[in-house]
Every structure is written in C-alpha cells, then in structure tokens.
Write a protein that holds these residues in place. Structure first.
Motif, mmCIF file in Angstrom:
data_model
loop_
_atom_site.group_PDB
_atom_site.id
_atom_site.type_symbol
_atom_site.label_atom_id
_atom_site.label_comp_id
_atom_site.label_asym_id
_atom_site.label_seq_id
_atom_site.Cartn_x
_atom_site.Cartn_y
_atom_site.Cartn_z
ATOM 1 N N GLU A 72 -4.556 11.068 1.055
ATOM 2 C CA GLU A 72 -3.614 10.121 0.449
ATOM 3 C C GLU A 72 -2.442 10.336 1.380
ATOM 4 O OE1 GLU A 72 -3.869 10.328 -3.456
ATOM 5 O OE2 GLU A 72 -5.549 9.134 -3.610
ATOM 6 N N LYS A 73 -1.789 11.656 1.610
ATOM 7 C CA LYS A 73 -0.675 11.715 2.123
ATOM 8 C C LYS A 73 -0.699 11.500 3.561
ATOM 9 C CE LYS A 73 1.563 15.702 1.658
ATOM 10 N NZ LYS A 73 2.015 17.100 1.509
ATOM 11 N N ARG A 111 -2.737 9.171 5.004
ATOM 12 C CA ARG A 111 -2.704 7.724 4.908
ATOM 13 C C ARG A 111 -1.412 7.053 4.569
ATOM 14 N NH1 ARG A 111 -4.190 3.200 7.089
ATOM 15 N NH2 ARG A 111 -4.238 1.510 5.809
ATOM 16 N N LEU A 112 -0.572 7.903 4.086
ATOM 17 C CA LEU A 112 0.878 7.513 3.772
ATOM 18 C C LEU A 112 1.614 7.495 4.976
ATOM 19 C CD1 LEU A 112 2.884 6.365 1.861
ATOM 20 C CD2 LEU A 112 3.428 8.667 1.093
ATOM 21 N N LEU A 146 0.570 4.102 -2.920
ATOM 22 C CA LEU A 146 0.296 5.502 -2.561
ATOM 23 C C LEU A 146 1.543 6.515 -3.078
ATOM 24 C CD1 LEU A 146 -1.295 5.542 0.868
ATOM 25 C CD2 LEU A 146 -2.280 6.071 -1.290
ATOM 26 N N ILE A 206 1.208 7.184 -6.584
ATOM 27 C CA ILE A 206 0.074 7.932 -7.048
ATOM 28 C C ILE A 206 0.208 9.558 -6.609
ATOM 29 C CG2 ILE A 206 -2.408 8.801 -6.015
ATOM 30 C CD1 ILE A 206 -3.018 5.714 -5.631
ATOM 31 N N LEU A 207 1.041 9.611 -5.488
ATOM 32 C CA LEU A 207 1.534 11.000 -5.072
ATOM 33 C C LEU A 207 2.485 11.437 -6.056
ATOM 34 C CD1 LEU A 207 1.270 10.522 -1.272
ATOM 35 C CD2 LEU A 207 -0.110 11.917 -2.741
ATOM 36 N N GLU A 236 0.885 -1.291 0.071
ATOM 37 C CA GLU A 236 -0.059 0.079 -0.182
ATOM 38 C C GLU A 236 0.883 1.224 -0.069
ATOM 39 O OE1 GLU A 236 -3.749 1.841 2.262
ATOM 40 O OE2 GLU A 236 -3.218 -0.005 3.097
ATOM 41 N N ARG A 256 -8.485 14.687 -1.717
ATOM 42 C CA ARG A 256 -8.115 13.156 -1.797
ATOM 43 C C ARG A 256 -6.616 13.168 -1.791
ATOM 44 N NH1 ARG A 256 -12.119 13.391 -5.774
ATOM 45 N NH2 ARG A 256 -10.697 13.745 -7.375
ATOM 46 N N ARG A 257 -5.929 14.025 -2.470
ATOM 47 C CA ARG A 257 -4.366 13.930 -2.307
ATOM 48 C C ARG A 257 -4.098 14.295 -0.902
ATOM 49 N NH1 ARG A 257 -0.138 17.157 -6.176
ATOM 50 N NH2 ARG A 257 1.557 15.986 -5.471
#
Length: 252
Positions: free
Chosen positions: A194-195, A197-198, A59, A62-63, A55, A190-191
């Motif tokens: 995601e940051k 979550r990372l 991520l 994606i980032l 994961e 969303r980004r």
C-alpha cells in the motif's frame, strides 16, 4: 450616372459583407466543433484526477490508521522495491511492528557486527539491496537472502547461524531448519504494498493535475475564441442588413 455608381458601390459592398458573414459563420462553426471535441478529454481528465485523489485519500487513511501514535512501527520508515513487499514481510514478519525509538517497549537498537556478518550463499541477493530502512535494521537485512523458490531448500544448507532465505513469493528458509511455504501476504506485506501504491499514485496525481490544468487552459482559450466568433458573426450579420438596406435604397 451618379445613381448607377452608388448602386454599383452598395452592391459590391453587400457582396463583400455577405462573404465576410459566411466566413464568420464558418469560423463560428469550426470553433464550436473544437469546443465540443475538447469536452470529452477534459471530462476524462477530471474523472481520472478525481479517481487518483480519492484512492490517495483512502490509502492515507488506511496507512495512518495502521500506524501507532506513541511509538510508530519501524515499518513506517521502510521503503521496499515493488514486488519485494511479500519477501520482506515473510522474512521479518511481526518484528516490523517494533519501533526504532529505543524508549519503546519493543524496539530496534543499532547493533554492528555482533555475529561477524558472514556472507550469504553466492546465489542469494541480500534483501538489503531492495530495501531502504533505518540503520538499526541493516544487520538483519544483510543476513537475509533472496532466492528463487525452487533453489531455497538446497541453499538453506549453506546458511550460517542467524541467516535466512526468502523468495519473492514469500517462502522462508531459516538456518536452523525452520521452513515456511508461501501463504497469503502478511499484514506487513500488504501495508508495504500500500505504501508503494501510494507513492505511485502521488506521482500519477502530479501528472493528472498537470494534464488537467493544460486541458482547462485550452478549454478557456477555446471558450474565449467561441465568444469572439459569436460576436464577430453577429456583427457581420448586422452589417449585411445595413448594407443590404443601403443597396435597396440605391436600387430604388
């Protein structure tokens, strides 16, 4: 008399050898059971570590793919408290795509006190308290207040020019009357999520790797103990055969 004594000694030695062999068998069985019990947690720790690492890689791709190479978006330099990503995305929106590099065509430049920095309504929490960002965003963040969505419409009337209110759900109220109800999270929100979550996954990966390393160390110790127990059990069996042969000879 000498023969009886020899027979008695070899019989006693055989009994002791058989008892030692039984103890070695019991130790071997216990060690095997311990090794079997440890397989499940070790496999689970390996799967969890692999899942987290996978994961993280996803991520990061994606980032990295969303960021610009020549003039990275100021969004890449921002961190926001979990649960406030949607609020920040709604409050600033596409402006987060501009760079902090002043040579970029669209950029954020450091500006201090151009509007006198009027206070927000007392019920509003400055968004700046929930966001870590470059100094160029300080003025903008200080003029954005976080409120409960049920209070936004009433508090909008207290806004000064340049100010805006936003709910954690993404509702927006601006000083000039512009109002926007919460919709689907923006790309920026969303980004940001995601940051966050990372960051959480990277911490979880450290814990998962530590747990896995500990379980592997335990498994190595058990494997070593199992090899030793197998060798001891085999040696005891060999000794029993040798002592039994001597006892049989003494009896004969």
């Amino acid at each position: 008399v000498a023969l009886r004594q020899r027979f008695a000694e070899t019989s006693a030695a055989l009994a002791a050898a058989e008892e030692a062999a039984q103890a070695a068998e019991a130790r071997l069985a216990a060690t095997r059971e311990q090794e079997v019990r440890g397989r499940g947690p070790l496999l689970e720790a390996e799967r969890e570590s692999q899942r987290v690492e996978t994961e993280i890689r996803t991520l990061r791709k994606i980032l990295e793919g969303a960021g610009g190479d020549l003039w990275p978006a100021i969004l890449d330099e921002i961190s926001v408290d979990r649960g406030y990503e949607v609020a920040l995305g709604a409050a600033i929106g596409d402006d987060l795509d501009a760079s902090s590099n002043t040579t970029a065509p669209a950029h954020w430049a450091l500006t201090v006190g151009t509007i006198g920095e009027p206070p927000l309504p007392p019920q509003a929490e400055p968004l700046s308290a929930r966001v870590k960002a470059p100094p160029a965003l300080a003025l903008r963040l200080a003029q954005i207040g976080i409120v409960h969505r049920a209070e936004g419409e009433a508090l909008r009337r207290l806004l000064r020019p340049g100010q805006r209110l936003v709910s954690r759900e993404g509702d927006l109220w601006r000083w000039d009357g512009y109002t926007s109800a919460a919709e689907a999270p923006s790309a920026a929100a969303r980004r940001l999520a995601e940051k966050n979550r990372l960051g959480e996954l990277e911490k979880a990966a450290v814990d998962a790797r530590g747990k896995l390393a500990g379980l592997k160390a335990d498994a190595d110790q058990i494997a070593q103990a199992l090899r030793q127990a197998q060798a001891d059990e085999q040696n005891q069996r060999t000794l029993v055969r040798e002592v039994r042969q001597a006892a049989d000879q003494a009896r004969d």
